[in-house]
Motif scaffolding. Structure first.
Motif, short mmCIF file in Angstrom:
data_model
loop_
_atom_site.label_atom_id
_atom_site.label_comp_id
_atom_site.label_asym_id
_atom_site.label_seq_id
_atom_site.Cartn_x
_atom_site.Cartn_y
_atom_site.Cartn_z
N CYS A 54 0.84 -1.20 0.00
CA CYS A 54 0.00 0.00 0.00
C CYS A 54 0.88 1.26 0.00
O CYS A 54 1.50 1.60 1.00
CB CYS A 54 -0.93 0.02 1.21
SG CYS A 54 -2.02 1.46 1.16
N ARG A 56 -0.11 4.28 -0.05
CA ARG A 56 -0.63 5.32 0.85
C ARG A 56 -0.06 5.11 2.26
O ARG A 56 0.31 6.06 2.93
CB ARG A 56 -2.16 5.29 0.89
CG ARG A 56 -2.71 6.37 1.80
CD ARG A 56 -4.21 6.28 2.00
NE ARG A 56 -4.95 6.75 0.87
CZ ARG A 56 -6.08 7.48 0.94
NH1 ARG A 56 -6.56 7.82 2.13
NH2 ARG A 56 -6.72 7.84 -0.12
N ARG A 57 0.01 3.87 2.67
CA ARG A 57 0.56 3.60 3.99
C ARG A 57 2.03 4.03 4.06
O ARG A 57 2.48 4.61 5.05
CB ARG A 57 0.43 2.10 4.31
CG ARG A 57 1.08 1.73 5.62
CD ARG A 57 0.82 0.31 6.02
NE ARG A 57 1.67 -0.05 7.15
CZ ARG A 57 1.52 -1.10 7.91
NH1 ARG A 57 0.52 -1.93 7.69
NH2 ARG A 57 2.33 -1.35 8.90
N TYR A 60 2.13 7.76 4.42
CA TYR A 60 1.87 8.18 5.81
C TYR A 60 3.15 8.07 6.63
O TYR A 60 3.50 8.94 7.42
CB TYR A 60 0.80 7.30 6.44
CG TYR A 60 -0.63 7.62 6.06
CD1 TYR A 60 -1.08 8.93 5.95
CD2 TYR A 60 -1.55 6.60 5.87
CE1 TYR A 60 -2.40 9.21 5.61
CE2 TYR A 60 -2.87 6.87 5.54
CZ TYR A 60 -3.29 8.18 5.41
OH TYR A 60 -4.59 8.45 5.09
N ARG A 232 -5.88 4.56 -1.97
CA ARG A 232 -5.89 3.38 -1.09
C ARG A 232 -5.64 2.13 -1.91
O ARG A 232 -5.95 2.10 -3.11
CB ARG A 232 -7.26 3.24 -0.40
CG ARG A 232 -7.63 4.42 0.47
CD ARG A 232 -8.95 4.11 1.17
NE ARG A 232 -9.36 5.22 1.98
CZ ARG A 232 -10.27 6.13 1.61
NH1 ARG A 232 -10.86 6.02 0.42
NH2 ARG A 232 -10.58 7.13 2.39
N MET A 233 -5.17 1.10 -1.25
CA MET A 233 -4.95 -0.15 -1.97
C MET A 233 -6.21 -1.02 -1.97
O MET A 233 -6.23 -2.06 -2.64
CB MET A 233 -3.82 -0.95 -1.32
CG MET A 233 -4.17 -1.52 0.04
SD MET A 233 -2.95 -2.71 0.64
CE MET A 233 -2.89 -3.86 -0.71
N ALA A 234 -7.22 -0.62 -1.22
CA ALA A 234 -8.40 -1.48 -1.08
C ALA A 234 -9.67 -0.66 -1.28
O ALA A 234 -9.65 0.58 -1.18
CB ALA A 234 -8.41 -2.12 0.31
N LEU A 241 -5.49 -6.32 4.94
CA LEU A 241 -4.31 -5.52 5.27
C LEU A 241 -4.69 -4.20 5.95
O LEU A 241 -3.91 -3.63 6.71
CB LEU A 241 -3.48 -5.25 4.00
CG LEU A 241 -2.72 -6.46 3.46
CD1 LEU A 241 -2.05 -6.13 2.14
CD2 LEU A 241 -1.68 -6.94 4.48
N CYS A 242 -5.90 -3.72 5.66
CA CYS A 242 -6.36 -2.49 6.30
C CYS A 242 -6.69 -2.75 7.77
O CYS A 242 -6.52 -1.87 8.62
CB CYS A 242 -7.58 -1.93 5.59
SG CYS A 242 -7.23 -1.46 3.88
N CYS A 245 -3.65 -2.19 9.68
CA CYS A 245 -2.85 -1.01 9.33
C CYS A 245 -2.94 0.02 10.46
O CYS A 245 -4.04 0.37 10.90
CB CYS A 245 -3.38 -0.42 8.03
SG CYS A 245 -2.58 1.15 7.59
N ALA A 248 -5.36 3.05 9.67
CA ALA A 248 -6.69 2.75 9.12
C ALA A 248 -7.71 3.84 9.44
O ALA A 248 -8.49 4.25 8.56
CB ALA A 248 -7.16 1.39 9.63
N CYS A 251 -6.94 6.87 7.46
CA CYS A 251 -7.14 6.60 6.04
C CYS A 251 -8.62 6.59 5.66
O CYS A 251 -9.03 7.19 4.69
CB CYS A 251 -6.50 5.27 5.68
SG CYS A 251 -6.75 4.76 4.00
N TRP A 252 -9.43 5.89 6.45
CA TRP A 252 -10.83 5.68 6.08
C TRP A 252 -11.78 6.68 6.71
O TRP A 252 -12.87 6.90 6.20
CB TRP A 252 -11.27 4.26 6.45
CG TRP A 252 -10.60 3.25 5.58
CD1 TRP A 252 -9.49 2.52 5.88
CD2 TRP A 252 -10.96 2.87 4.26
NE1 TRP A 252 -9.14 1.71 4.83
CE2 TRP A 252 -10.03 1.90 3.82
CE3 TRP A 252 -11.99 3.24 3.39
CZ2 TRP A 252 -10.10 1.31 2.57
CZ3 TRP A 252 -12.07 2.66 2.14
CH2 TRP A 252 -11.12 1.70 1.74
S1 SF4 Z 1 -5.95 1.44 5.78
FE1 SF4 Z 1 -5.57 0.18 3.97
S2 SF4 Z 1 -5.66 1.56 2.20
FE2 SF4 Z 1 -5.43 2.82 4.07
S3 SF4 Z 1 -3.24 3.17 4.29
FE3 SF4 Z 1 -3.72 1.37 5.50
S4 SF4 Z 1 -3.40 -0.38 4.13
FE4 SF4 Z 1 -3.51 1.45 2.86
#
Ligand code: SF4
Length: 255
Positions: A54, A56-57, A60, A232-234, A241-242, A245, A248, A251-252
């Motif tokens: 990912c 984006r991760r 960060y 995002r990867m998902a 994986l989120c 993370c 998370a 991100c979300w």
């Molecule tokens: S929550 Fe998922 S999409 Fe967002 S940074 Fe983490 S691994 Fe990537």
């Protein structure tokens, strides 16, 4: 004067009310966390993180975004890291005892590694095998990991590229940016932390993986410079994986 009466409010604040083990571990962990807080933040993209699927991760991590509450490294994680260094030291000792000339630092004590993009992409390798048994190839990059039994068994069964793509990308990037170490296969050594079994794999230079990992790093730098957040990867936060993370929530939910 002795006071045998329990005061629940006072006991809740008094560490002496806690079990002895917890009191000691709290002190150890607090010291480890305080020590870590004194270390400067890594302000570059490290080869060890660029294999993360990912971007984006990784972004960060690169910009130093705070991890979600309770997701930063705790005392136990820091102890696991510290133990990893000790396991690595053991593997170094054993390989040297077996006759390999394994160099883990330069003559001036510095680490071997690479630095590109004006120091914004860096990697520090575990070592270089420069001499030893005649049937081996020199010089060879040496990379080491200490793994739990289940993870180690999977690596031994399926090999580095399939079982541990993150580490495979790390090795490829090292070799890509240190061409002297791309001529021969790297030696990847994994120590089983539960059984002390050792797994060794020869890893030929994977130019395509090195290129794609390097391209990913450049993309992260360029996007960050442009103030763009990477995708995002998902498609949803339930992606496996989120779920683990540390970013998370940020991100979300924009936390
Ligand atoms: S929550 Fe998922 S999409 Fe967002 S940074 Fe983490 S691994 Fe990537």
């Amino acid at each position: 004067m002795l006071d045998f009466n329990h005061d629940s409010e006072r006991d809740a604040q008094d560490p002496r009310a806690l079990p002895i083990g917890q009191r000691i571990n709290d002190l150890i962990d607090a010291a480890l966390i305080a020590e870590r807080a004194t270390q400067p933040r890594r302000e570059y993209l490290g080869a060890s993180m660029l294999g993360d699927p990912c971007s984006r991760r990784i972004q960060y991590e690169y910009v130093g975004a705070p991890k979600d509450p309770d997701k930063d490294f705790n005392g136990q994680t820091l102890r696991i890291f510290a133990a990893g260094h000790q396991f690595e030291a053991l593997s170094i000792k054993w390989l040297r005892g077996a006759g390999f000339n394994l160099r883990t630092e330069k003559a001036d004590g510095g680490q071997f590694g690479f630095s590109v993009a004006k120091g914004r992409i860096k990697g520090h390798i575990d070592g270089v095998l420069v001499d030893g048994p005649s049937w081996f190839f020199y010089p060879a990059l040496w990379e080491h990991k200490a793994l739990k039994d289940k993870s180690w068994q999977d690596l031994a069964k399926r090999g580095l590229a399939i079982s541990k793509p993150l580490y495979a990308a790390q090795v490829a990037l090292y070799q890509g940016y240190m061409p002297d170490l791309a001529q021969n296969p790297a030696l990847f050594t994994a120590l089983n932390k539960d059984t002390q079994e050792l797994y060794h794999e020869l890893v030929p230079f994977d130019a395509s993986l090195a290129q794609s990992t390097s391209d990913k790093a450049v993309n992260i730098l360029q996007s960050t410079d442009a103030g763009q957040q990477l995708p995002r990867m998902a498609a949803n936060p339930d992606f496996y994986l989120c779920l683990c993370c540390p970013y998370a929530k940020r991100c979300w939910h924009g936390a």
